[in-house]
Each structure stands twice: as C-alpha cells, then as structure tokens.
Design a protein around this motif. Structure first.
Motif, short mmCIF file in Angstrom:
data_model
loop_
_atom_site.label_atom_id
_atom_site.label_comp_id
_atom_site.label_asym_id
_atom_site.label_seq_id
_atom_site.Cartn_x
_atom_site.Cartn_y
_atom_site.Cartn_z
N LYS A 131 60.14 -8.38 -37.88
CA LYS A 131 59.50 -9.71 -38.05
C LYS A 131 59.21 -9.48 -39.93
O LYS A 131 59.43 -9.79 -39.88
N LEU A 132 59.96 -7.60 -39.92
CA LEU A 132 60.35 -7.07 -41.92
C LEU A 132 61.87 -7.87 -42.00
O LEU A 132 61.84 -7.77 -43.06
N LYS A 133 62.43 -8.97 -41.00
CA LYS A 133 63.57 -9.15 -41.64
C LYS A 133 63.24 -11.10 -41.62
O LYS A 133 64.28 -11.25 -42.74
N SER A 134 61.88 -11.30 -41.89
CA SER A 134 61.97 -12.56 -42.38
C SER A 134 60.74 -12.40 -43.08
O SER A 134 60.65 -14.08 -44.18
N LYS A 135 59.63 -11.66 -43.31
CA LYS A 135 58.90 -11.53 -43.61
C LYS A 135 58.22 -10.07 -44.72
O LYS A 135 57.82 -10.01 -43.33
N HIS A 136 58.19 -9.74 -45.56
CA HIS A 136 57.59 -8.33 -45.82
C HIS A 136 56.56 -8.26 -45.82
O HIS A 136 55.50 -8.92 -46.00
N ARG A 137 56.11 -6.97 -45.04
CA ARG A 137 54.16 -6.39 -44.70
C ARG A 137 53.62 -5.63 -45.43
O ARG A 137 55.47 -4.44 -44.99
N ASP A 138 52.98 -4.86 -45.83
CA ASP A 138 52.87 -3.68 -46.02
C ASP A 138 52.48 -2.53 -45.50
O ASP A 138 53.03 -1.64 -44.65
N TYR A 139 51.86 -3.34 -44.37
CA TYR A 139 50.98 -2.46 -43.14
C TYR A 139 51.22 -3.29 -41.77
O TYR A 139 50.49 -4.46 -41.77
N PHE A 140 51.75 -3.06 -40.59
CA PHE A 140 51.71 -4.03 -39.28
C PHE A 140 50.70 -2.10 -38.64
O PHE A 140 51.15 -1.75 -38.51
N VAL A 141 49.10 -3.08 -38.11
CA VAL A 141 48.67 -2.33 -37.76
C VAL A 141 48.24 -2.96 -36.17
O VAL A 141 47.72 -3.94 -35.88
N PHE A 142 48.14 -1.82 -34.92
CA PHE A 142 48.28 -2.22 -33.66
C PHE A 142 47.64 -1.28 -32.64
O PHE A 142 47.29 -0.16 -33.91
N GLY A 143 46.73 -1.67 -31.50
CA GLY A 143 46.38 -0.51 -30.83
C GLY A 143 47.71 -0.36 -29.06
O GLY A 143 48.59 -0.98 -29.60
N HIS A 144 46.83 -0.80 -28.49
CA HIS A 144 47.47 -0.97 -26.96
C HIS A 144 48.13 0.80 -25.95
O HIS A 144 48.52 0.87 -25.63
N ARG A 145 48.99 1.69 -27.75
CA ARG A 145 49.56 2.39 -26.45
C ARG A 145 49.08 3.88 -26.40
O ARG A 145 49.54 4.75 -25.73
N HIS A 146 47.74 3.14 -26.64
CA HIS A 146 47.05 4.77 -27.03
C HIS A 146 47.45 6.06 -27.35
O HIS A 146 47.78 6.90 -26.70
N LEU A 147 48.00 5.98 -28.43
CA LEU A 147 48.90 7.06 -29.02
C LEU A 147 48.68 6.50 -30.58
O LEU A 147 49.64 6.17 -30.73
N PRO A 148 48.16 7.70 -31.12
CA PRO A 148 47.89 7.69 -32.36
C PRO A 148 49.08 7.80 -33.43
O PRO A 148 50.25 8.99 -33.55
#
Length: 252
Positions: free
Chosen positions: A197-214
C-alpha cells in the motif's frame, strides 16, 4: 479529525467475547468495560477493530444473547458525544445495522483511511489481506455471499448461533485465525500488505488486529505497522496522543 489538546485516540481489537464459553469470557468482558470506563475520560474517539464477539449475526429482529455490559457501555460513550468506530472482523462479518441504529456506531467492512491533525492512519481488522491465506479467503466469499446469508437467516437462532459458535471455536479455517507466533517480516501477510500500500500512497500508521499478536514494525523511515494483539492473553491497546502511537498493556 482535529485532535483537541489533552485528548487521545484509542484502538482495541479481538476480544472474542463468548469464547470459549460466555461464563469463561465474562471476566474478560468486565475488564474491557473497565478499560472503556477509564479511556472515555480523555478519548476524542475510540476505534474497535473487529472480533469484539466470537460470533455475531444480525437477524431482522434478533441479535445474539449476552454482552449487555459491553453494549451498554458503548451506548453510554456514544451518548456522551465520544465517537466510536467499528471495523468488522472475521468472527463478526454479519453486522447489518444494529450498531448504527442502536449504538450510533458507524461500521466498516473494509480498511479506511483517517487523518488526525496531519497524521494519516490506515485502519482495518486485517483478515484476508495480503498474500496467502487462500483457504480463508475462499471461505469468506461463501460467508459474505447474500444467498448463503439468506439461508442462514432462515435457520432458527437457537440452532444457527450454537452451530456457528461451535465452528468458530473448532474450525480454524472457517474462523480465519492464524498461529499466534511471529513469522518474520517477510512472512507476515499484513506487513507485506502495508508495504504494498505504501508504494501507491504514504500513510504514517497502519493499524490492524486479527493476528492476536502485539507488534510494532517500522515499514520505512516514516511509516509504522501496529498490530493491536488481543484481549484474551495480552490485553493490549494503542493510543495516539497527537504526536505518537504507542502500544500499551492494560494491567488492571
């Protein structure tokens, strides 16, 4: 969203209330409600990134029994003027208006971009994103198919909910859950997704869940991926104070 001075943005994910049984998950629900009660004091907004419930399906006039304290606390928070945003996970794909109508909580089925002051966030649950996970991706197409949902809706709730709860716990392909071990950046599908996703547009933070792993992983010099962990074994959440996003452990 402009973040007022002294206010913060909070993020949490993967409570799986009701698993493995309502009785066993009740202490976790009490702890989460206590956390909500504390963060509302300085929250500008609260983001819940999916799998709040281990199973959730909205019939036209029926929703699953339980979770009264959580739903009541969320209603109290939104009634006070603090916005709450919800992203569906792989265990609660079947939301269809209840949160919007009863709790005044907007619900998102895909990742969304938000800007707080001048900081950009790309936020979602995280299931089915990135390369791999083909078995779950095929299963998700079945679960989100309108015909399949129509047939399930005609099953009596006592039967449908019990069946879904059993499969949610027993069948990891159906649930979409992954091994809760760090696979290395090259094998973490969400890390690969964020970098793409960073290849097309900059974002400062990507925040997700699902993995159950901090996790907190630097994607490049200006972007970071944060996974929120869960409220089963870690009790982790993230907070943005207007300058930095921090991953914290709730210990009370």
């Amino acid at each position: 969203m402009n973040l007022p001075e002294g206010k913060k943005i909070y993020f949490a994910s993967d409570n799986h209330l009701g698993a493995p049984t309502p009785k066993e998950s009740f202490p976790r629900e009490q702890k989460f409600v206590q956390w909500l009660d504390e963060v509302k004091k300085d929250a500008a907004a609260i983001f819940l990134l999916g799998d709040l419930f281990d199973f959730w399906f909205e019939y036209k006039t029926v929703v699953p029994k339980g979770f009264t304290r959580t739903l009541g606390k969320l209603a109290e928070i939104t009634d006070s003027g603090i916005p709450v945003y919800y992203f569906v996970g792989n265990h609660d794909l079947w939301m269809n208006g209840y949160f919007e109508e009863e709790l005044n909580i907007p619900v998102y089925h895909k990742p969304q971009e938000f800007t707080f002051n001048t900081t950009t966030f790309f936020i979602g649950h995280g299931d089915g994103l990135g390369p791999g996970d083909k078995g779950y991706k095929r299963m998700k197409k079945v679960f989100t198919n309108p015909v399949a949902k129509w047939f399930f809706r005609w099953m009596h709730p006592d039967i449908g909910v019990k069946l879904a709860q059993y499969l949610s716990v027993k069948n990891k392909l159906i649930s979409g859950d992954e091994d809760v071990t760090f696979l290395g950046e090259d094998n973490e599908w969400l890390v690969q997704y964020c970098k793409r996703k960073l290849k097309s547009k900059h974002r400062d933070y990507f925040v997700f869940g699902h993995r159950h792993l901090p996790m907190e992983i630097e994607l490049n010099e200006k972007s970071r991926y944060t996974n929120l962990g869960d409220w089963i074994g870690y009790y982790t959440y993230a907070v943005f104070d207007g300058e930095d996003l921090k991953l914290l452990y709730y210990k009370k």
